[in-house]
Design an enzyme around this catalytic site. Structure first.
Site, PDB file in Angstrom:
ATOM      1  N   LYS A  79     117.273  70.916 -42.041  1.00 26.18           N
ATOM      2  CA  LYS A  79     116.921  72.380 -41.493  1.00 26.18           C
ATOM      3  C   LYS A  79     117.968  73.354 -41.437  1.00 26.18           C
ATOM      4  O   LYS A  79     119.087  73.223 -41.848  1.00 26.18           O
ATOM      5  CB  LYS A  79     117.073  72.081 -39.796  1.00 26.18           C
ATOM      6  CG  LYS A  79     116.038  73.067 -39.163  1.00 26.18           C
ATOM      7  CD  LYS A  79     116.103  72.869 -37.511  1.00 26.18           C
ATOM      8  CE  LYS A  79     115.609  73.837 -36.742  1.00 26.18           C
ATOM      9  NZ  LYS A  79     115.215  73.270 -35.283  1.00 26.18           N
ATOM     10  N   SER A 154     110.911  74.031 -33.432  1.00 18.92           N
ATOM     11  CA  SER A 154     111.132  74.867 -34.540  1.00 18.92           C
ATOM     12  C   SER A 154     111.352  74.245 -35.839  1.00 18.92           C
ATOM     13  O   SER A 154     111.717  75.047 -36.848  1.00 18.92           O
ATOM     14  CB  SER A 154     112.358  75.824 -33.984  1.00 18.92           C
ATOM     15  OG  SER A 154     113.525  75.017 -33.770  1.00 18.92           O
ATOM     16  N   SER A 178     112.526  70.958 -29.994  1.00 17.00           N
ATOM     17  CA  SER A 178     112.365  71.416 -31.737  1.00 17.00           C
ATOM     18  C   SER A 178     112.348  70.123 -32.525  1.00 17.00           C
ATOM     19  O   SER A 178     111.929  70.289 -33.666  1.00 17.00           O
ATOM     20  CB  SER A 178     113.113  72.225 -31.719  1.00 17.00           C
ATOM     21  OG  SER A 178     112.771  73.803 -31.621  1.00 17.00           O
TER      22      SER A 178
HETATM   23  N1  GLN Z   1     110.547  75.806 -28.482  1.00 18.88           N
HETATM   24  C1  GLN Z   1     111.702  76.020 -27.578  1.00 18.88           C
HETATM   25  C2  GLN Z   1     112.252  77.265 -27.717  1.00 18.88           C
HETATM   26  O1  GLN Z   1     111.715  78.086 -28.506  1.00 18.88           O
HETATM   27  C3  GLN Z   1     112.582  75.118 -28.258  1.00 18.88           C
HETATM   28  C4  GLN Z   1     113.259  75.378 -29.372  1.00 18.88           C
HETATM   29  C5  GLN Z   1     114.237  74.402 -29.962  1.00 18.88           C
HETATM   30  O2  GLN Z   1     114.350  73.103 -29.490  1.00 18.88           O
HETATM   31  N2  GLN Z   1     115.120  74.806 -30.955  1.00 18.88           N
HETATM   32  O3  GLN Z   1     113.365  77.567 -27.341  1.00 18.88           O
END
Ligand code: GLN
Length: 478
Positions: A79, A154, A178
């Site tokens: 990532k 994400s 994410s």
């Molecule tokens: N969707 C969540 C957010 O927008 C989780 C993001 C994540 O785990 N990096 O914060």
């Protein structure tokens, strides 16, 4: 044999038996990326030359008769918020468009020590804020199962790369879901480790008190291999801890396991087909002799509100460093003639360099932390965080694991939720409580709605990743 369809374990066995070389494996993946990724957009950077070089090194080791580790010659995708020395690291943001990582994250060092081949860096929602992969400054990633749909986020690029056989495994990061939510939407395995199980050194911070790096793979066994490699105490991350991980649990008996099913997780708004698949999965465990018990996590309804106060608050602090001077994007060059003051450089660089969701969270967080509002928002959210943690603690006095859906819906259409941030935030409804409590959780494929994958989430006690993986494997096997 289709080389890109093999698991980490199978690739390792094949390399050892000299059925193929590491170079052949690496080339097969690079070809696959060249062919498939135009439509999926999983990779932001492909590190072709260094990958081939590394594969060649592994081949030489094998030829000279040396023992190789489980990850030697295994192509992985990383990532793009995890630093790989001398490789561009964007965090999916225009503000870091030209940022070259000056050092390796600890997890990267560990993978490299074991001879893994890094194929490249994967797309993500900007600074990992998002649940669809659409918040990247470099365009959205698409779901390999249906290109009109999102892969989840994400860690969008990492899950899509694994799901589309463009990588044998991947690393993602999980702050509120994410790793698990996109794994669920894209039909792969995603493990969010206990807070402190994996070093965060070299991970671009989103929320320091939630962030964890974890594996994204095709099988549970592969997740175990990657987790074992990257976990453990790191002197460079004071929140990381040493703990005992058992790679096999010979005395494990599913009949002795008691699963909790929280009633608050089967709510209005959940897709009926998702509910059906999860209930079936629970039934399978029951058929194997496990005990199933309904439990209550009464503060679940406050999880999203709590998460979306604490997250923006930490975001506003963590992202203060991108000021147009120290890192990446700056209006100094482009607007030289019109620059009025240093403050203008800050404001314009941040205004132009950050995307909409990032700016929204910086503003929310700055507000929540400001004098006069701190007690009403940030402090209150921290108290709720404690209550949510206590809910889990109480539940784990009665049960060994908790079973829930990972996501209330399967993959949704691109653009479906982009106009309404709240709708997007609700994607994390079943995953964010786990981060608030610092617990480990895994999402594993449990079934499909049409051609769209649905994931089962298994939540465990702190540092019991070995047991979670064992329980997950039992399900995978049947
Ligand atoms: N969707 C969540 C957010 O927008 C989780 C993001 C994540 O785990 N990096 O914060």
């Amino acid at each position: 044999m289709n080389l890109t369809e093999l698991t980490i374990r199978q690739t390792h066995e094949g390399l050892k038996k000299k059925q193929f070389s590491a170079l052949e494996i690496c080339r097969a993946y690079l070809d696959k990326i060249a062919k498939e990724d135009k439509k999926i957009n999983a990779f932001l950077t492909v590190t072709r030359e260094s990958a081939l070089l590394q594969a060649k090194k592994i081949d030489e080791m094998i030829l000279s008769g040396q023992e190789i580790s489980l990850l030697a010659g295994i192509p992985l995708a990383i990532k793009d918020n995890i630093l790989v020395k001398n490789v561009r690291c964007t965090a999916g943001s225009k503000i870091l468009d030209n940022y070259i990582a000056p050092y390796d994250a600890t997890v990267i060092k560990k993978l490299q020590e074991r001879g893994a081949v890094i194929l490249g860096k994967t797309n993500l929602d900007e600074f990992a804020m998002g649940a669809s992969g659409e918040n990247s400054a470099f365009g959205p990633t698409r779901n390999p199962h249906d290109l009109s749909r999102v892969p989840g986020g994400s860690s969008a690029g990492s899950v899509a790369a694994v799901a589309a056989n463009m990588s044998c495994g991947a690393l993602g990061s999980d702050t509120g879901g994410s790793i698990r939510q996109p794994a669920s939407l894209s039909g792969v395995v995603g493990l969010k480790p206990t807070y402190g199980a994996v070093s965060r050194y070299g991970l671009i911070a989103l929320v320091c008190s939630f962030d964890q790096i974890g594996p994204i793979t095709k099988t549970i066994e592969d997740a175990k291999i990657l987790f074992e490699a990257i976990s453990g105490k790191d002197p460079l991350d004071s929140t990381s801890l040493e703990f005992k991980f058992q790679s096999s649990l010979p005395n494990f008996q599913i009949k002795e396991v008691c699963f909790g099913v929280p009633k608050e997780y089967f709510i209005e708004g959940i897709d009926p087909k998702v509910e059906e698949i999860i209930q079936k999965a629970i039934k399978k465990y029951e058929d194997l002799g496990a005990k199933i018990e309904e439990i209550s996590l009464p503060h679940t309804k406050y999880a999203i509100a709590t998460y979306y106060i604490i997250t923006p608050s930490e975001v506003s602090a963590n992202l203060a460093r991108y000021d147009g001077i120290k890192y990446g994007y700056s209006t100094i060059q482009s607007k030289k003639s019109k620059l009025k003051s240093l403050l203008n450089v800050y404001l314009e660089s941040r205004g132009e360099g950050f995307g909409e969701e990032v700016r929204r969270r910086i503003m929310l967080g700055t507000y929540a932390l400001s004098a006069g509002y701190y007690d009403a928002y940030y402090l209150k959210a921290q108290k709720f965080r404690t209550l949510i943690k206590e809910d889990f603690k109480k539940a784990f006095q009665k049960v060994d694991f908790i079973l829930t859906p990972t996501s209330p819906t399967p993959a949704f259409k691109l653009g479906e939720k982009t106009e309404d941030p709240l709708k997007m935030y609700l994607c994390d409804i079943f995953t964010s409580p786990v981060n608030l409590a610092g617990l480990p959780g895994i999402s594993i494929p449990a079934g499909k709605k049409g051609n769209l994958p649905v994931g089962l989430q298994i939540i465990g006690k702190p540092f019991e990743e070995d047991k979670i993986l064992q329980v997950a494997q039992t399900f995978e096997t049947i």
